[in-house]
Design a protein around this motif. Sequence first.
Motif, PDB file in Angstrom:
ATOM      1  N   ALA A 142      -7.851  75.486  91.059  1.00  0.00           N
ATOM      2  CA  ALA A 142      -7.116  75.405  89.794  1.00  0.00           C
ATOM      3  C   ALA A 142      -7.765  76.377  88.812  1.00  0.00           C
ATOM      4  N   VAL A 143      -6.999  76.785  87.802  1.00  0.00           N
ATOM      5  CA  VAL A 143      -7.532  77.704  86.790  1.00  0.00           C
ATOM      6  C   VAL A 143      -7.313  77.099  85.403  1.00  0.00           C
ATOM      7  N   ILE A 164      -1.045  78.566  91.806  1.00  0.00           N
ATOM      8  CA  ILE A 164      -2.298  77.840  91.564  1.00  0.00           C
ATOM      9  C   ILE A 164      -2.063  76.955  90.336  1.00  0.00           C
ATOM     10  N   PRO A 165      -2.444  75.674  90.363  1.00  0.00           N
ATOM     11  CA  PRO A 165      -2.270  74.834  89.172  1.00  0.00           C
ATOM     12  C   PRO A 165      -3.065  75.379  87.979  1.00  0.00           C
ATOM     13  N   ALA A 166      -2.442  75.347  86.800  1.00  0.00           N
ATOM     14  CA  ALA A 166      -3.101  75.873  85.590  1.00  0.00           C
ATOM     15  C   ALA A 166      -3.192  74.792  84.526  1.00  0.00           C
ATOM     16  N   LEU A 167      -4.351  74.807  83.851  1.00  0.00           N
ATOM     17  CA  LEU A 167      -4.617  73.841  82.787  1.00  0.00           C
ATOM     18  C   LEU A 167      -4.900  74.654  81.529  1.00  0.00           C
ATOM     19  N   VAL A 168      -4.123  74.438  80.450  1.00  0.00           N
ATOM     20  CA  VAL A 168      -4.426  75.198  79.233  1.00  0.00           C
ATOM     21  C   VAL A 168      -4.739  74.259  78.081  1.00  0.00           C
ATOM     22  N   PHE A 169      -5.739  74.654  77.292  1.00  0.00           N
ATOM     23  CA  PHE A 169      -6.212  73.865  76.148  1.00  0.00           C
ATOM     24  C   PHE A 169      -5.860  74.640  74.885  1.00  0.00           C
ATOM     25  N   VAL A 170      -4.977  74.083  74.054  1.00  0.00           N
ATOM     26  CA  VAL A 170      -4.611  74.783  72.818  1.00  0.00           C
ATOM     27  C   VAL A 170      -4.801  73.844  71.621  1.00  0.00           C
ATOM     28  N   PRO A 171      -5.140  74.418  70.444  1.00  0.00           N
ATOM     29  CA  PRO A 171      -5.312  73.561  69.261  1.00  0.00           C
ATOM     30  C   PRO A 171      -3.972  72.953  68.854  1.00  0.00           C
ATOM     31  N   LYS A 172      -3.950  71.653  68.672  1.00  0.00           N
ATOM     32  CA  LYS A 172      -2.702  70.916  68.509  1.00  0.00           C
ATOM     33  C   LYS A 172      -1.781  71.470  67.418  1.00  0.00           C
ATOM     34  N   ASP A 173      -2.343  71.755  66.238  1.00  0.00           N
ATOM     35  CA  ASP A 173      -1.456  72.137  65.133  1.00  0.00           C
ATOM     36  C   ASP A 173      -1.514  73.619  64.801  1.00  0.00           C
ATOM     37  N   ALA A 174      -2.091  74.413  65.676  1.00  0.00           N
ATOM     38  CA  ALA A 174      -2.266  75.815  65.306  1.00  0.00           C
ATOM     39  C   ALA A 174      -1.912  76.761  66.440  1.00  0.00           C
ATOM     40  N   GLY A 187       5.083  76.261  83.382  1.00  0.00           N
ATOM     41  CA  GLY A 187       4.637  75.118  84.176  1.00  0.00           C
ATOM     42  C   GLY A 187       3.159  74.787  84.106  1.00  0.00           C
ATOM     43  N   ALA A 188       2.438  75.295  83.097  1.00  0.00           N
ATOM     44  CA  ALA A 188       1.013  74.932  82.987  1.00  0.00           C
ATOM     45  C   ALA A 188       0.883  73.512  82.449  1.00  0.00           C
ATOM     46  N   ARG A 189      -0.118  72.775  82.900  1.00  0.00           N
ATOM     47  CA  ARG A 189      -0.440  71.493  82.272  1.00  0.00           C
ATOM     48  C   ARG A 189      -1.026  71.830  80.906  1.00  0.00           C
ATOM     49  N   THR A 190      -0.295  71.491  79.848  1.00  0.00           N
ATOM     50  CA  THR A 190      -0.637  71.970  78.503  1.00  0.00           C
ATOM     51  C   THR A 190      -1.256  70.850  77.681  1.00  0.00           C
ATOM     52  N   LEU A 191      -2.525  71.015  77.318  1.00  0.00           N
ATOM     53  CA  LEU A 191      -3.247  69.983  76.580  1.00  0.00           C
ATOM     54  C   LEU A 191      -3.335  70.375  75.114  1.00  0.00           C
ATOM     55  N   LEU A 192      -2.725  69.570  74.237  1.00  0.00           N
ATOM     56  CA  LEU A 192      -2.778  69.827  72.798  1.00  0.00           C
ATOM     57  C   LEU A 192      -4.030  69.123  72.279  1.00  0.00           C
ATOM     58  N   VAL A 193      -5.069  69.884  72.025  1.00  0.00           N
ATOM     59  CA  VAL A 193      -6.370  69.301  71.680  1.00  0.00           C
ATOM     60  C   VAL A 193      -6.424  69.039  70.174  1.00  0.00           C
ATOM     61  N   SER A 208     -14.733  73.112  83.098  1.00  0.00           N
ATOM     62  CA  SER A 208     -14.763  73.974  84.285  1.00  0.00           C
ATOM     63  C   SER A 208     -16.086  73.806  85.022  1.00  0.00           C
ATOM     64  N   ALA A 209     -17.180  73.598  84.266  1.00  0.00           N
ATOM     65  CA  ALA A 209     -18.474  73.393  84.925  1.00  0.00           C
ATOM     66  C   ALA A 209     -18.490  72.075  85.699  1.00  0.00           C
ATOM     67  N   ARG A 210     -17.918  71.043  85.092  1.00  0.00           N
ATOM     68  CA  ARG A 210     -17.997  69.697  85.708  1.00  0.00           C
ATOM     69  C   ARG A 210     -16.926  69.476  86.763  1.00  0.00           C
ATOM     70  N   LEU A 211     -15.753  70.072  86.553  1.00  0.00           N
ATOM     71  CA  LEU A 211     -14.633  69.735  87.433  1.00  0.00           C
ATOM     72  C   LEU A 211     -14.304  70.847  88.436  1.00  0.00           C
ATOM     73  N   GLY A 212     -15.104  71.927  88.400  1.00  0.00           N
ATOM     74  CA  GLY A 212     -14.925  72.984  89.397  1.00  0.00           C
ATOM     75  C   GLY A 212     -13.634  73.767  89.259  1.00  0.00           C
ATOM     76  N   VAL A 213     -13.146  73.879  88.032  1.00  0.00           N
ATOM     77  CA  VAL A 213     -11.923  74.652  87.798  1.00  0.00           C
ATOM     78  C   VAL A 213     -12.349  76.072  87.403  1.00  0.00           C
TER      79      VAL A 213
END
Length: 432
Positions: A142-143, A164-174, A187-193, A208-213
């Motif tokens: 995964a990336v 390849i499954p993708a995980l993206v972290f974006v600031p919720k209101d910005a 189709g990325a798993r989109t996380l509104l942080v 990425s360090a802990r989950l091997g992504v």
Amino acid sequence: MRFETNRPPSWQACIACGNETPELDPHPRCTVCGGLLEVHHRPPNLTREELLQKFTERRGGPRPGATASGVWRFREVVLPSATEVVSHPEGNTPLLHRPALDRWTGMLRLLLKHEGHNPTGSFKDRGMTVGVTQACRIGASAVACASTGNTAASLAAYAAQAAIPALVFVPKDAVSMGKLAQSLAYGARTLLVRGDFDACLQLVEAASARLGVYLLNSINPFRLEGQKTIVLEMLQQLGWDAPDWIVLPAGNLGNTAAFGKAIREAKEWGLISRVPRLAAVQAEGAAPFVRSFEEKFATRHTVKAETVATAIRIGDPASYDRAVLAIRETDGVVLSVSDAELMEAKAAVDGCGVGCEPASAAAVAGLRALVRRGVVDPSQRVVVVLTGHVLKDPGALLQYHREIDPPPPGANRPVEIEPTLAEVEAQLRRPG
Ligand code: F0G
């Protein structure tokens, strides 16, 4: 570990402690000291003329060996040992000239390298084709990336292409609407942080360090190898006659670092005879690099970032160390512009039919400031890099044009009318 003899085609080295690791090592940072990594290539075993000829031959067209990618055309200096690549294709962006922008900036002839013409609408595709290619080469399951929006859109598209499954972290209101929409669409798993970009970056590094992504932020040195081709392609378009200045917007400083590396290598390998100066432009409310530059880089600053240009709303830029090198080696400058200045620049770029997103326009506003201060002479050869497409941030755009109290420079307010010819005629007669 240090490779002394029989250098492989490419390897990675820490810019802080010099530790070297093989090309396929997946760690995003130096495992000895945590420093930033850089990819090194064995100099191509070709003369300058032979190398330039290869770049020319591959420039489009149906010939064998030609490539439609403006990144992989330069493969000897990007990632020579990659055979299978994940390419949209990308690059081949135009160099534009608009007299109206000469007048606006005070230049005699300004060129715009429009990276918004990339497949997902920003320069990030150039780094992502290399980053996702590398993810495939190391067998990533995964990336992931943290992003102010464009990296996320680009990662989502290239990961989809590579399945390849993708995980993206974006600031919720910005994060702007266009960019968020792209991440979802591809189709990325989109996380509104619930936090800002800097919090997203910390979180994705830990994950990425802990989950091997596999981490595909611009701290990943392979991303920067792709982004170098903005400069290489520009130089090719200019007949390998370097401009005096290259002006670009700066946030996380990956691109500033990549430009510095491209210029250094182009000089070392004889592709250019003189070094263009870099001008990196930040938004006033997100300008930690400007503060450091003004103190001759004595201190690394961080700020709580705020700006309308959400792409560069970054207070603790990750590629700081690499970018310091880039500015020093090119005798570069770093400056900031206000939100009002960058939005006015955007209206000027948009109004001549080119269009760009707010962060990109910061570079145009920065150039105008440098001309006014006498740092850039109007007769110099300058290329401004427009990093993102006009449709990336429709929210900021509409807000600007609808503002009435007072209307900002270049505002083009939409007009509601009854469906009558008389109203149309009245609008036609209305002074410009
Ligand atoms: N311009 C645009 C349109 C961007 O999206 C970015 C960065 C920059 C300029 C600044 O480039 O970070 O290399 O200094 N966008 C990142 C993202 C942070 O997540 O899309 P930088």
